[in-house]
Design a protein around this motif. Structure first.
Motif, PDB file in Angstrom:
ATOM      1  N   MET A 108      15.125  12.515  46.368  1.00  0.00           N
ATOM      2  CA  MET A 108      15.308  11.072  46.421  1.00  0.00           C
ATOM      3  C   MET A 108      15.464  10.415  45.052  1.00  0.00           C
ATOM      4  N   ASP A 109      14.800  10.912  44.027  1.00  0.00           N
ATOM      5  CA  ASP A 109      14.980  10.331  42.702  1.00  0.00           C
ATOM      6  C   ASP A 109      16.389  10.613  42.180  1.00  0.00           C
ATOM      7  N   ALA A 110      16.910  11.801  42.493  1.00  0.00           N
ATOM      8  CA  ALA A 110      18.288  12.123  42.112  1.00  0.00           C
ATOM      9  C   ALA A 110      19.274  11.228  42.858  1.00  0.00           C
ATOM     10  N   VAL A 111      18.993  10.971  44.128  1.00  0.00           N
ATOM     11  CA  VAL A 111      19.819  10.053  44.909  1.00  0.00           C
ATOM     12  C   VAL A 111      19.827   8.672  44.267  1.00  0.00           C
ATOM     13  N   THR A 112      18.658   8.224  43.825  1.00  0.00           N
ATOM     14  CA  THR A 112      18.557   6.916  43.180  1.00  0.00           C
ATOM     15  C   THR A 112      19.436   6.855  41.934  1.00  0.00           C
ATOM     16  N   GLY A 113      19.395   7.918  41.131  1.00  0.00           N
ATOM     17  CA  GLY A 113      20.185   7.958  39.913  1.00  0.00           C
ATOM     18  C   GLY A 113      21.683   8.011  40.157  1.00  0.00           C
ATOM     19  N   LEU A 114      22.082   8.605  41.283  1.00  0.00           N
ATOM     20  CA  LEU A 114      23.508   8.757  41.575  1.00  0.00           C
ATOM     21  C   LEU A 114      24.051   7.597  42.410  1.00  0.00           C
ATOM     22  N   SER A 115      23.616   7.484  43.656  1.00  0.00           N
ATOM     23  CA  SER A 115      24.256   6.514  44.553  1.00  0.00           C
ATOM     24  C   SER A 115      23.678   5.111  44.462  1.00  0.00           C
ATOM     25  N   ALA A 116      22.428   4.968  44.029  1.00  0.00           N
ATOM     26  CA  ALA A 116      21.866   3.620  43.903  1.00  0.00           C
ATOM     27  C   ALA A 116      22.243   2.981  42.572  1.00  0.00           C
ATOM     28  N   ALA A 164      26.902   0.507  39.429  1.00  0.00           N
ATOM     29  CA  ALA A 164      27.005  -0.137  38.113  1.00  0.00           C
ATOM     30  C   ALA A 164      27.905   0.663  37.187  1.00  0.00           C
ATOM     31  N   PHE A 165      27.827   1.996  37.273  1.00  0.00           N
ATOM     32  CA  PHE A 165      28.686   2.837  36.437  1.00  0.00           C
ATOM     33  C   PHE A 165      30.150   2.659  36.835  1.00  0.00           C
ATOM     34  N   ILE A 166      30.388   2.582  38.139  1.00  0.00           N
ATOM     35  CA  ILE A 166      31.753   2.411  38.627  1.00  0.00           C
ATOM     36  C   ILE A 166      32.319   1.054  38.214  1.00  0.00           C
ATOM     37  N   TYR A 167      31.471   0.027  38.220  1.00  0.00           N
ATOM     38  CA  TYR A 167      31.961  -1.294  37.810  1.00  0.00           C
ATOM     39  C   TYR A 167      32.389  -1.292  36.347  1.00  0.00           C
ATOM     40  N   ARG A 172      33.363  12.529  30.854  1.00  0.00           N
ATOM     41  CA  ARG A 172      32.722  13.392  31.847  1.00  0.00           C
ATOM     42  C   ARG A 172      31.248  13.626  31.509  1.00  0.00           C
ATOM     43  N   VAL A 173      30.984  14.003  30.259  1.00  0.00           N
ATOM     44  CA  VAL A 173      29.606  14.267  29.838  1.00  0.00           C
ATOM     45  C   VAL A 173      28.772  12.997  29.869  1.00  0.00           C
ATOM     46  N   THR A 174      29.374  11.886  29.462  1.00  0.00           N
ATOM     47  CA  THR A 174      28.654  10.614  29.440  1.00  0.00           C
ATOM     48  C   THR A 174      28.219  10.200  30.841  1.00  0.00           C
ATOM     49  N   LEU A 175      29.093  10.354  31.832  1.00  0.00           N
ATOM     50  CA  LEU A 175      28.741  10.007  33.203  1.00  0.00           C
ATOM     51  C   LEU A 175      27.643  10.919  33.744  1.00  0.00           C
ATOM     52  N   ILE A 176      27.731  12.204  33.448  1.00  0.00           N
ATOM     53  CA  ILE A 176      26.679  13.141  33.875  1.00  0.00           C
ATOM     54  C   ILE A 176      25.341  12.720  33.288  1.00  0.00           C
ATOM     55  N   LYS A 177      25.346  12.407  32.002  1.00  0.00           N
ATOM     56  CA  LYS A 177      24.112  12.007  31.330  1.00  0.00           C
ATOM     57  C   LYS A 177      23.579  10.685  31.876  1.00  0.00           C
ATOM     58  N   ALA A 178      24.479   9.797  32.284  1.00  0.00           N
ATOM     59  CA  ALA A 178      24.045   8.521  32.853  1.00  0.00           C
ATOM     60  C   ALA A 178      23.280   8.735  34.154  1.00  0.00           C
ATOM     61  N   VAL A 179      23.779   9.611  35.013  1.00  0.00           N
ATOM     62  CA  VAL A 179      23.100   9.908  36.273  1.00  0.00           C
ATOM     63  C   VAL A 179      21.751  10.574  36.006  1.00  0.00           C
ATOM     64  N   LYS A 189      19.861  10.345  33.337  1.00  0.00           N
ATOM     65  CA  LYS A 189      18.939   9.377  32.747  1.00  0.00           C
ATOM     66  C   LYS A 189      18.400   8.420  33.801  1.00  0.00           C
ATOM     67  N   ALA A 190      19.268   7.952  34.693  1.00  0.00           N
ATOM     68  CA  ALA A 190      18.841   7.035  35.751  1.00  0.00           C
ATOM     69  C   ALA A 190      17.879   7.726  36.704  1.00  0.00           C
ATOM     70  N   ALA A 191      18.138   8.992  37.024  1.00  0.00           N
ATOM     71  CA  ALA A 191      17.247   9.744  37.910  1.00  0.00           C
ATOM     72  C   ALA A 191      15.884   9.956  37.258  1.00  0.00           C
ATOM     73  N   GLN A 192      15.884  10.235  35.972  1.00  0.00           N
ATOM     74  CA  GLN A 192      14.619  10.399  35.259  1.00  0.00           C
ATOM     75  C   GLN A 192      13.820   9.111  35.266  1.00  0.00           C
ATOM     76  N   ARG A 193      14.512   8.003  35.078  1.00  0.00           N
ATOM     77  CA  ARG A 193      13.824   6.711  35.091  1.00  0.00           C
ATOM     78  C   ARG A 193      13.256   6.403  36.466  1.00  0.00           C
ATOM     79  N   ALA A 194      13.949   6.834  37.520  1.00  0.00           N
ATOM     80  CA  ALA A 194      13.472   6.596  38.882  1.00  0.00           C
ATOM     81  C   ALA A 194      12.107   7.236  39.108  1.00  0.00           C
ATOM     82  N   LYS A 195      11.845   8.354  38.447  1.00  0.00           N
ATOM     83  CA  LYS A 195      10.555   9.022  38.586  1.00  0.00           C
ATOM     84  C   LYS A 195       9.425   8.233  37.934  1.00  0.00           C
ATOM     85  N   GLU A 196       9.781   7.311  37.044  1.00  0.00           N
ATOM     86  CA  GLU A 196       8.778   6.602  36.259  1.00  0.00           C
ATOM     87  C   GLU A 196       8.468   5.199  36.768  1.00  0.00           C
ATOM     88  N   LEU A 197       9.220   4.712  37.763  1.00  0.00           N
ATOM     89  CA  LEU A 197       9.083   3.322  38.173  1.00  0.00           C
ATOM     90  C   LEU A 197       7.724   3.014  38.779  1.00  0.00           C
TER      91      LEU A 197
END
Length: 278
Positions: free
Chosen positions: A170-178, A182-185, A254-261, A263-271
């Motif tokens: 679920m934290d990975a889901v948060t980093g990707l689809s939730a 914002a990344f797509i925008y 490509r690498v930047t987008l991977i790292k963005a997901v 980083k967001a997933a890691q942050r989801a674990k900390e909320l």
């Protein structure tokens, strides 16, 4: 269980922007009648901003709303979930279903605060739910049964697609689809800026970039082909597309987008802040 009966009685605790989106979709698709929905907000008056288009009962009493409901959606912030669950716990039993849409809050965090074996389901929708094109990942807790998953999917199918996943994802889901919209925008904005750079009017460039993105995503979903294969069908030898791809690769997109997901997933674990009550 009561929540499998008709009509469903629903409470949305913490009806912010996502709560308002969900309530409107539930009513529009006839899943829940407005008179059977109650919503709560943190402060009196907030409901006018998020719930003004739906004629439902609203207020600030979480416990009263939970008492009258079969299905309870927790839409509060992660750091507030424990407090709200403690507040409504006396009203919960095995006949009620609790659905949490709070990022990073595991189901057992909620279950440990409730004496009864109340079914808890964790759901992570995203903001494209506003236009019926969301994706919601669903994970069941210790006491949730298949009918609880079915109820949850029926509700969230009203705002797009649903998938059932193991809670560990679920934290990975948060980093990707939730977080991903914002990344797509940003990508859409950048593509439109590129169009402006080569002479297109801004509104036309934005429309072209947006519809192109929508169509490309639909191609992936409907064909089932790997994105790399679809990319190759656009990329002709010595054509303009391969030159553009070279720029993307040199820029590290490509690498930047991977790292963005990541980083967001890691942050989801900390909320969900660790405290003694957890």
């Amino acid at each position: 269980m009561a929540h499998s009966a008709t009509p469903m009685r629903l409470a949305v605790l913490g009806a912010g922007k996502m709560g308002g989106i969900l309530i409107e979709a539930f009513v529009k698709q006839g899943l829940v009648s407005p008179q059977n929905i109650s919503a709560t907000v943190g402060h009196a008056g907030q409901e006018r901003k998020n719930l003004s288009r739906v004629p439902i009962s609203s207020g600030t009493d979480n416990r009263a709303a939970a008492r009258a409901a079969d299905v309870i959606i927790l839409g509060v912030k992660p750091q507030t979930v424990g407090q709200v669950v403690d507040e409504i716990a006396p009203e919960l039993d095995e006949t009620k279903l609790v659905i949490s849409v709070a990022a990073s809050v595991p189901t057992d965090y909620i279950e440990r605060r409730i004496a009864a074996n109340v079914p808890v389901v964790r759901a992570m929708p995203n903001t494209p739910s506003m236009v019926g094109e969301g994706i919601t990942a669903i994970a069941k807790g210790k006491f949730a049964k298949q009918k609880d998953i079915d109820t949850t999917r029926k509700l969230f199918d009203a705002v797009g697609k649903t998938v059932v996943v193991d809670e560990k994802h679920m934290d990975a889901v948060t980093g990707l689809s939730a977080s991903g919209p914002a990344f797509i925008y940003i990508i859409l904005e950048s593509l439109a800026e590129g169009g402006v750079k080569v002479g297109l009017p801004r509104d036309l460039a934005t429309l072209l970039a947006s519809q192109m993105t929508l169509g490309a995503a639909k191609m992936v979903i409907e064909t089932g082909d790997h994105p790399a294969l679809l990319k190759d069908t656009v990329t002709t030898p010595a054509g303009c597309t391969i030159d553009g791809i070279l720029e993307l690769e040199e820029g590290g997109l490509r690498v930047t987008l991977i790292k963005a997901v990541v980083k967001a997933a890691q942050r989801a674990k900390e909320l969900l802040l660790t405290d003694e009550s957890r």
